[in-house]
Scaffold this motif. Structure first.
Motif, PDB file in Angstrom:
ATOM      1  N   ALA A 160       0.815  -1.210   0.000  1.00 13.84           N
ATOM      2  CA  ALA A 160       0.000   0.000   0.000  1.00 13.84           C
ATOM      3  C   ALA A 160       0.841   1.249   0.000  1.00 13.84           C
ATOM      4  N   LYS A 161       2.162   1.073   0.202  1.00 15.60           N
ATOM      5  CA  LYS A 161       3.019   2.252   0.296  1.00 15.60           C
ATOM      6  C   LYS A 161       4.067   2.282  -0.804  1.00 15.60           C
ATOM      7  N   ASN A 162       3.979   1.434  -1.805  1.00 19.40           N
ATOM      8  CA  ASN A 162       4.955   1.523  -2.883  1.00 19.40           C
ATOM      9  C   ASN A 162       4.584   2.679  -3.807  1.00 19.40           C
ATOM     10  N   ALA A 163       5.514   3.026  -4.718  1.00 20.03           N
ATOM     11  CA  ALA A 163       5.335   4.217  -5.538  1.00 20.03           C
ATOM     12  C   ALA A 163       4.061   4.160  -6.352  1.00 20.03           C
ATOM     13  N   ILE A 164       3.780   3.025  -6.963  1.00 21.13           N
ATOM     14  CA  ILE A 164       2.593   2.921  -7.818  1.00 21.13           C
ATOM     15  C   ILE A 164       1.331   3.091  -6.984  1.00 21.13           C
ATOM     16  N   ASP A 165       1.277   2.379  -5.838  1.00 19.42           N
ATOM     17  CA  ASP A 165       0.097   2.494  -4.982  1.00 19.42           C
ATOM     18  C   ASP A 165      -0.054   3.903  -4.426  1.00 19.42           C
ATOM     19  N   LEU A 166       1.059   4.532  -4.028  1.00 24.31           N
ATOM     20  CA  LEU A 166       0.990   5.877  -3.494  1.00 24.31           C
ATOM     21  C   LEU A 166       0.495   6.841  -4.560  1.00 24.31           C
ATOM     22  N   GLN A 167       1.016   6.662  -5.769  1.00 25.81           N
ATOM     23  CA  GLN A 167       0.585   7.531  -6.863  1.00 25.81           C
ATOM     24  C   GLN A 167      -0.899   7.351  -7.145  1.00 25.81           C
ATOM     25  N   LEU A 206       9.487   4.387   3.927  1.00 25.74           N
ATOM     26  CA  LEU A 206       9.116   4.584   2.530  1.00 25.74           C
ATOM     27  C   LEU A 206      10.226   4.089   1.616  1.00 25.74           C
ATOM     28  N   ASN A 207       9.835   3.432   0.507  1.00 26.46           N
ATOM     29  CA  ASN A 207      10.852   3.057  -0.469  1.00 26.46           C
ATOM     30  C   ASN A 207      11.163   4.255  -1.361  1.00 26.46           C
ATOM     31  N   ASP A 208      12.156   4.093  -2.230  1.00 26.23           N
ATOM     32  CA  ASP A 208      12.645   5.216  -3.013  1.00 26.23           C
ATOM     33  C   ASP A 208      11.567   5.845  -3.889  1.00 26.23           C
ATOM     34  N   SER A 209      10.732   5.016  -4.496  1.00 30.19           N
ATOM     35  CA  SER A 209       9.680   5.545  -5.362  1.00 30.19           C
ATOM     36  C   SER A 209       8.663   6.351  -4.566  1.00 30.19           C
ATOM     37  N   SER A 210       8.332   5.875  -3.387  1.00 30.03           N
ATOM     38  CA  SER A 210       7.386   6.594  -2.532  1.00 30.03           C
ATOM     39  C   SER A 210       7.990   7.904  -2.046  1.00 30.03           C
ATOM     40  N   ILE A 211       9.284   7.883  -1.756  1.00 26.30           N
ATOM     41  CA  ILE A 211       9.974   9.108  -1.322  1.00 26.30           C
ATOM     42  C   ILE A 211       9.923  10.146  -2.434  1.00 26.30           C
ATOM     43  N   ARG A 212      10.197   9.713  -3.646  1.00 26.43           N
ATOM     44  CA  ARG A 212      10.158  10.643  -4.787  1.00 26.43           C
ATOM     45  C   ARG A 212       8.759  11.211  -4.984  1.00 26.43           C
ATOM     46  N   PRO A 233      17.455   9.885   4.106  1.00 24.40           N
ATOM     47  CA  PRO A 233      18.593  10.512   3.418  1.00 24.40           C
ATOM     48  C   PRO A 233      18.336  10.756   1.936  1.00 24.40           C
ATOM     49  N   GLN A 234      17.315  10.089   1.383  1.00 24.71           N
ATOM     50  CA  GLN A 234      17.028  10.247  -0.042  1.00 24.71           C
ATOM     51  C   GLN A 234      16.229  11.512  -0.330  1.00 24.71           C
ATOM     52  N   PHE A 235      15.511  12.013   0.640  1.00 25.84           N
ATOM     53  CA  PHE A 235      14.641  13.162   0.383  1.00 25.84           C
ATOM     54  C   PHE A 235      15.382  14.354  -0.212  1.00 25.84           C
ATOM     55  N   PRO A 236      16.552  14.768   0.325  1.00 26.72           N
ATOM     56  CA  PRO A 236      17.221  15.948  -0.240  1.00 26.72           C
ATOM     57  C   PRO A 236      17.511  15.830  -1.729  1.00 26.72           C
ATOM     58  N   TYR A 237      17.785  14.608  -2.212  1.00 28.16           N
ATOM     59  CA  TYR A 237      18.098  14.438  -3.629  1.00 28.16           C
ATOM     60  C   TYR A 237      16.894  14.750  -4.508  1.00 28.16           C
ATOM     61  N   TYR A 238      15.696  14.522  -3.994  1.00 32.86           N
ATOM     62  CA  TYR A 238      14.485  14.816  -4.765  1.00 32.86           C
ATOM     63  C   TYR A 238      13.954  16.231  -4.505  1.00 32.86           C
ATOM     64  N   ILE A 239      14.390  16.831  -3.399  1.00 34.30           N
ATOM     65  CA  ILE A 239      13.947  18.187  -3.075  1.00 34.30           C
ATOM     66  C   ILE A 239      14.813  19.236  -3.756  1.00 34.30           C
ATOM     67  N   VAL A 240      16.115  18.996  -3.842  1.00 34.05           N
ATOM     68  CA  VAL A 240      17.034  20.029  -4.320  1.00 34.05           C
ATOM     69  C   VAL A 240      16.724  20.521  -5.734  1.00 34.05           C
ATOM     70  N   PRO A 241      16.202  19.707  -6.671  1.00 33.44           N
ATOM     71  CA  PRO A 241      15.886  20.267  -8.000  1.00 33.44           C
ATOM     72  C   PRO A 241      14.866  21.402  -7.956  1.00 33.44           C
ATOM     73  N   PHE A 242      14.057  21.456  -6.920  1.00 34.66           N
ATOM     74  CA  PHE A 242      13.029  22.491  -6.844  1.00 34.66           C
ATOM     75  C   PHE A 242      13.614  23.873  -6.549  1.00 34.66           C
ATOM     76  N   VAL A 243      14.922  23.959  -6.246  1.00 34.58           N
ATOM     77  CA  VAL A 243      15.529  25.277  -6.026  1.00 34.58           C
ATOM     78  C   VAL A 243      15.610  26.066  -7.325  1.00 34.58           C
ATOM     79  N   THR A 244      15.364  25.412  -8.462  1.00 36.89           N
ATOM     80  CA  THR A 244      15.353  26.105  -9.754  1.00 36.89           C
ATOM     81  C   THR A 244      13.937  26.440 -10.205  1.00 36.89           C
TER      82      THR A 244
END
Length: 468
Positions: free
Chosen positions: A6-13, A36-42, A69-80
């Motif tokens: 119920a918490k994988n990326a596809i289900d979360l989406q 959360l797995n990587d897809s859910s984090i993204r 620790p994965q969250f910053p990698y998906y958040i930092v692109p939003f600085v643009t």
């Protein structure tokens, strides 16, 4: 809680799709402390750009609670992002994630965009992780953009990175624009080398840079610095007085040092009290706490009503120098200051203090008469609190003289002033007192009439009353 289907990326989406903002918020709240797995984090990270601010806030709370620790990698692109609110939210999240953000920011491709580079440098300086300093040093050594270089200097100061002191010294003379920021950064770093460098450069700088140096010396200085600052007292003037006095105060407190109080120091303190910010004024009053000076006391009264803490400082000083205000209050009242109400209230508090603790004052009868005359003229003032304080002062100083103006006080158009008058009268005895109370039994206000009748009957029957 372990992640499940119920918490994988596809289900979360899918769960987020076609849901109302309220339903999305509820789901994000449920996931806040889940693994959360990587897809859910993204997927969760992408919600910082959601159209609904409530969803953005819920996603932010999830990110900060989860701290993957994965969250910053998906958040930092939003600085643009071209949406400034999304850009700023991404920056806030990265700062709050602190050390977790450093590697993600350092690896992010800013595409040679100096504005974006400056923004991420600012963020790195606020992460609190000195690992960021290595990346920043690399940027400052390669960049030719002044704004980026300034951001690097400021960030290195915020990180208090000792190894950056030598680099800042090299940049110091490269551009006049850098100097104030370098000085501030060196002050934050606080090394002995930084201290020696700033004291050496001070005599040769323009006023703007000298201002910054004087400010910094208070935070990084030592006992020798204190005496260096005292030497500047004889030559400094204008706006430079403010950081000088502030730094002297900081070092005086830190090392329990004495401050000389001569005419030059007095002049600087007077300037600070008159021209400084509220914080500068407080610093000056702390420095002169042990000095009794007529000019300073007079100036202090002009500041009453600007700030509660400052009022307390002034009150304590006036209490210790009560004779001064007794001699000067009539002149001050007659000058009709803008803060007349606060001045009168302070004098009333002083008079109450004198009576309560039976402090002996060397005050002439003429001084008291001058006060009574000046205060009595305020009984018709447009400010009800000025009238109330004036009435109380008269009864405090000389009840017999106060009764000469009783008709004016009885006709005050403020009901609370008349009630306060009644409260004073019920503590007194005499034919004139009873007559005044009797007049209040016919007051236009029912509350005043009832209270006056109660007080009058109590006096007739010799029954103690309780002040309202």
């Amino acid at each position: 809680m372990k992640s499940n289907d119920a918490k994988n990326a596809i289900d979360l989406q899918q769960l987020l799709k076609n849901r109302t903002p309220e339903q999305k918020i509820e789901l994000l709240n449920e996931l806040a402390f889940s693994e959360l797995n990587d897809s859910s984090i993204r997927e969760a990270a992408n919600l910082v750009a959601d159209e609904d601010k409530g969803v953005r806030n819920a996603a932010t709370m999830l990110i900060l609670a989860n701290r993957s620790p994965q969250f910053p990698y998906y958040i930092v692109p939003f600085v643009t992002s071209t949406d400034i609110s999304v850009r700023n939210l991404a920056g806030e999240i990265l700062i709050k994630l602190g050390p977790l953000s450093v590697d993600a920011i350092a690896q992010f491709d800013h595409q040679n965009d100096d504005d974006t580079l400056k923004f991420v440098i600012d963020i790195l300086g606020l992460t609190g992780d000195q690992r960021a300093a290595l990346f920043i040093l690399g940027v400052v050594s390669a960049s030719e953009n002044d704004n980026v270089i300034l951001a690097c200097i400021e960030a290195l100061g915020n990180l208090q990175y000792d190894a950056a002191v030598d680099v800042m010294m090299l940049f110091y003379d490269r551009n006049e624009l850098y100097k104030p920021t370098i000085v501030e950064a060196l002050g934050k770093i606080g090394s002995k080398a930084a201290l020696s460098f700033l004291m050496m450069r001070y005599p040769y700088e323009d006023e703007v840079t000298q201002y910054s140096i004087l400010e910094s010396l208070g935070s990084l200085g030592d006992v020798d610095t204190y005496f260096f600052l005292l030497e500047q007292v004889m030559s400094v003037g204008g706006p430079l007085i403010l950081p000088l006095i502030n730094s002297i105060s900081l070092l005086k407190e830190r090392y329990c040092l004495d401050i000389p109080f001569d005419n030059k120091m007095k002049s600087l303190l007077m300037y600070t009290i008159s021209e400084g910010t509220l914080e500068h004024k407080k610093v000056a009053f702390n420095l002169i706490d042990s000095f009794d000076d007529k000019d300073i006391l007079c100036t202090s009264l002009n500041l009453l009503g600007k700030d509660y803490d400052l009022d307390e400082m002034i009150r304590e000083k006036i209490f210790r120098n009560a004779e001064y205000i007794y001699r000067e209050i009539s002149r001050i009242i007659n000058s009709k200051p803008e803060n007349l109400r606060q001045v009168l209230q302070l004098f009333l508090q002083t008079a109450n203090y004198i009576n309560e603790f039976q402090v002996m004052l060397n005050i002439s009868t003429l001084d008291i008469k001058n006060i009574i005359h000046a205060v009595s003229c305020m009984l018709n003032h447009s400010d009800e609190e000025v009238r109330r304080a004036s009435m109380e002062i008269l009864f405090n100083l000389d009840p017999e003289s106060a009764l000469l103006f009783i008709d004016t006080a009885l006709s005050d158009d403020n009901v609370w002033n008349r009630l306060r008058l009644l409260e004073i009268l019920e503590q007194m005895n005499g034919r004139e007192i009873d007559a005044a109370i009797h007049k209040l039994t016919k007051d236009e206000d029912e509350m005043v009439r009832d209270r006056a009748l109660f007080v009058l009957n109590a006096k007739i029957n010799n029954i103690p009353t309780t002040s309202i």
